[in-house]
Design a protein around this motif. Structure first.
Motif, PDB file in Angstrom:
ATOM      1  N   ARG A   1       0.816  -1.212   0.000  1.00  0.00           N
ATOM      2  CA  ARG A   1       0.000   0.000   0.000  1.00  0.00           C
ATOM      3  C   ARG A   1       0.856   1.271   0.000  1.00  0.00           C
ATOM      4  O   ARG A   1       0.602   2.199  -0.781  1.00  0.00           O
ATOM      5  N   TYR A   2       1.849   1.335   0.860  1.00  0.00           N
ATOM      6  CA  TYR A   2       2.681   2.541   0.942  1.00  0.00           C
ATOM      7  C   TYR A   2       3.486   2.744  -0.339  1.00  0.00           C
ATOM      8  O   TYR A   2       3.659   3.874  -0.800  1.00  0.00           O
ATOM      9  N   GLU A   3       3.939   1.655  -0.905  1.00  0.00           N
ATOM     10  CA  GLU A   3       4.680   1.759  -2.168  1.00  0.00           C
ATOM     11  C   GLU A   3       3.751   2.227  -3.286  1.00  0.00           C
ATOM     12  O   GLU A   3       4.171   2.992  -4.151  1.00  0.00           O
ATOM     13  N   ALA A   4       2.504   1.772  -3.270  1.00  0.00           N
ATOM     14  CA  ALA A   4       1.528   2.219  -4.275  1.00  0.00           C
ATOM     15  C   ALA A   4       1.319   3.728  -4.182  1.00  0.00           C
ATOM     16  O   ALA A   4       1.305   4.419  -5.202  1.00  0.00           O
ATOM     17  N   ILE A   5       1.200   4.239  -2.972  1.00  0.00           N
ATOM     18  CA  ILE A   5       1.044   5.680  -2.777  1.00  0.00           C
ATOM     19  C   ILE A   5       2.267   6.418  -3.312  1.00  0.00           C
ATOM     20  O   ILE A   5       2.144   7.424  -4.020  1.00  0.00           O
ATOM     21  N   ASP A   6       3.447   5.918  -2.976  1.00  0.00           N
ATOM     22  CA  ASP A   6       4.686   6.547  -3.453  1.00  0.00           C
ATOM     23  C   ASP A   6       4.796   6.498  -4.977  1.00  0.00           C
ATOM     24  O   ASP A   6       5.237   7.466  -5.601  1.00  0.00           O
ATOM     25  N   ILE A   7       4.403   5.391  -5.568  1.00  0.00           N
ATOM     26  CA  ILE A   7       4.470   5.261  -7.027  1.00  0.00           C
ATOM     27  C   ILE A   7       3.527   6.263  -7.690  1.00  0.00           C
ATOM     28  O   ILE A   7       3.920   6.967  -8.626  1.00  0.00           O
ATOM     29  N   ILE A   8       2.304   6.349  -7.209  1.00  0.00           N
ATOM     30  CA  ILE A   8       1.345   7.286  -7.799  1.00  0.00           C
ATOM     31  C   ILE A   8       1.849   8.721  -7.658  1.00  0.00           C
ATOM     32  O   ILE A   8       1.794   9.504  -8.612  1.00  0.00           O
ATOM     33  N   SER A   9       2.382   9.059  -6.511  1.00  0.00           N
ATOM     34  CA  SER A   9       2.926  10.405  -6.289  1.00  0.00           C
ATOM     35  C   SER A   9       4.107  10.687  -7.205  1.00  0.00           C
ATOM     36  O   SER A   9       4.226  11.782  -7.757  1.00  0.00           O
ATOM     37  N   THR A  10       4.963   9.702  -7.371  1.00  0.00           N
ATOM     38  CA  THR A  10       6.139   9.869  -8.221  1.00  0.00           C
ATOM     39  C   THR A  10       5.739  10.009  -9.679  1.00  0.00           C
ATOM     40  O   THR A  10       6.293  10.841 -10.405  1.00  0.00           O
ATOM     41  N   VAL A  11       4.756   9.233 -10.132  1.00  0.00           N
ATOM     42  CA  VAL A  11       4.277   9.338 -11.515  1.00  0.00           C
ATOM     43  C   VAL A  11       3.806  10.757 -11.784  1.00  0.00           C
ATOM     44  O   VAL A  11       4.072  11.318 -12.862  1.00  0.00           O
ATOM     45  N   GLU A  12       3.124  11.361 -10.823  1.00  0.00           N
ATOM     46  CA  GLU A  12       2.599  12.716 -10.993  1.00  0.00           C
ATOM     47  C   GLU A  12       3.715  13.751 -11.136  1.00  0.00           C
ATOM     48  O   GLU A  12       3.497  14.814 -11.706  1.00  0.00           O
ATOM     49  N   MET A  13       4.909  13.434 -10.641  1.00  0.00           N
ATOM     50  CA  MET A  13       6.032  14.371 -10.717  1.00  0.00           C
ATOM     51  C   MET A  13       6.911  14.161 -11.944  1.00  0.00           C
ATOM     52  O   MET A  13       7.667  15.053 -12.314  1.00  0.00           O
ATOM     53  N   LEU A  14       6.829  12.988 -12.556  1.00  0.00           N
ATOM     54  CA  LEU A  14       7.688  12.672 -13.698  1.00  0.00           C
ATOM     55  C   LEU A  14       7.015  13.037 -15.012  1.00  0.00           C
ATOM     56  O   LEU A  14       5.805  13.229 -15.071  1.00  0.00           O
ATOM     57  N   SER A  15       7.813  13.081 -16.054  1.00  0.00           N
ATOM     58  CA  SER A  15       7.282  13.281 -17.398  1.00  0.00           C
ATOM     59  C   SER A  15       7.899  12.239 -18.319  1.00  0.00           C
ATOM     60  O   SER A  15       8.860  11.573 -17.966  1.00  0.00           O
ATOM     61  N   GLY A  16       7.315  12.095 -19.479  1.00  0.00           N
ATOM     62  CA  GLY A  16       7.842  11.146 -20.453  1.00  0.00           C
ATOM     63  C   GLY A  16       6.963   9.927 -20.599  1.00  0.00           C
ATOM     64  O   GLY A  16       6.074   9.667 -19.788  1.00  0.00           O
ATOM     65  N   SER A  17       7.230   9.186 -21.635  1.00  0.00           N
ATOM     66  CA  SER A  17       6.393   8.038 -21.964  1.00  0.00           C
ATOM     67  C   SER A  17       6.609   6.844 -21.029  1.00  0.00           C
ATOM     68  O   SER A  17       5.758   5.970 -20.943  1.00  0.00           O
ATOM     69  N   ASN A  18       7.734   6.800 -20.340  1.00  0.00           N
ATOM     70  CA  ASN A  18       8.038   5.682 -19.433  1.00  0.00           C
ATOM     71  C   ASN A  18       7.916   6.071 -17.967  1.00  0.00           C
ATOM     72  O   ASN A  18       8.486   5.414 -17.094  1.00  0.00           O
ATOM     73  N   LYS A  19       7.135   7.121 -17.665  1.00  0.00           N
ATOM     74  CA  LYS A  19       7.106   7.625 -16.297  1.00  0.00           C
ATOM     75  C   LYS A  19       6.534   6.622 -15.297  1.00  0.00           C
ATOM     76  O   LYS A  19       6.968   6.584 -14.153  1.00  0.00           O
TER      77      LYS A  19
END
Length: 87
Positions: free
Chosen positions: A33-51
């Motif tokens: 669960r905590y990793e899922a939250i971190d992943i979603i948050s990180t995706v929102e900060m990254l750009s690009g097709s492989n974010k």
């Protein structure tokens, strides 16, 4: 970020279980669960097709100091991308 997204991303990670047998040794894993939250948050900060793939790789390697199987990572990233796109 919605609770449903967190739950679905955690489910993808739990089905993949990149930690394998050692997952049971982490007291605070909470079904990824905590990793899922971190992943979603990180995706929102990254750009690009492989974010999504980059976010998963970054979060899991930093959290657990593991090397990820790239084929499994690709599969998980596709599933997570679908979850996040459904919003």
């Amino acid at each position: 970020m919605h609770e449903e997204q967190i739950t679905q991303v955690a489910k993808v990670l739990e089905e993949w279980n990149p930690l394998g047998d050692v997952a049971n040794t982490f007291d605070e894993l909470a079904g990824y669960r905590y990793e899922a939250i971190d992943i979603i948050s990180t995706v929102e900060m990254l750009s690009g097709s492989n974010k999504v793939k980059d976010a998963i790789s970054q979060v899991l390697t930093e959290a657990f100091n593991i090397e990820l199987d790239q084929a499994d990572l690709d599969k998980a990233a596709k599933k997570v991308k679908r979850v996040l796109a459904a919003d």
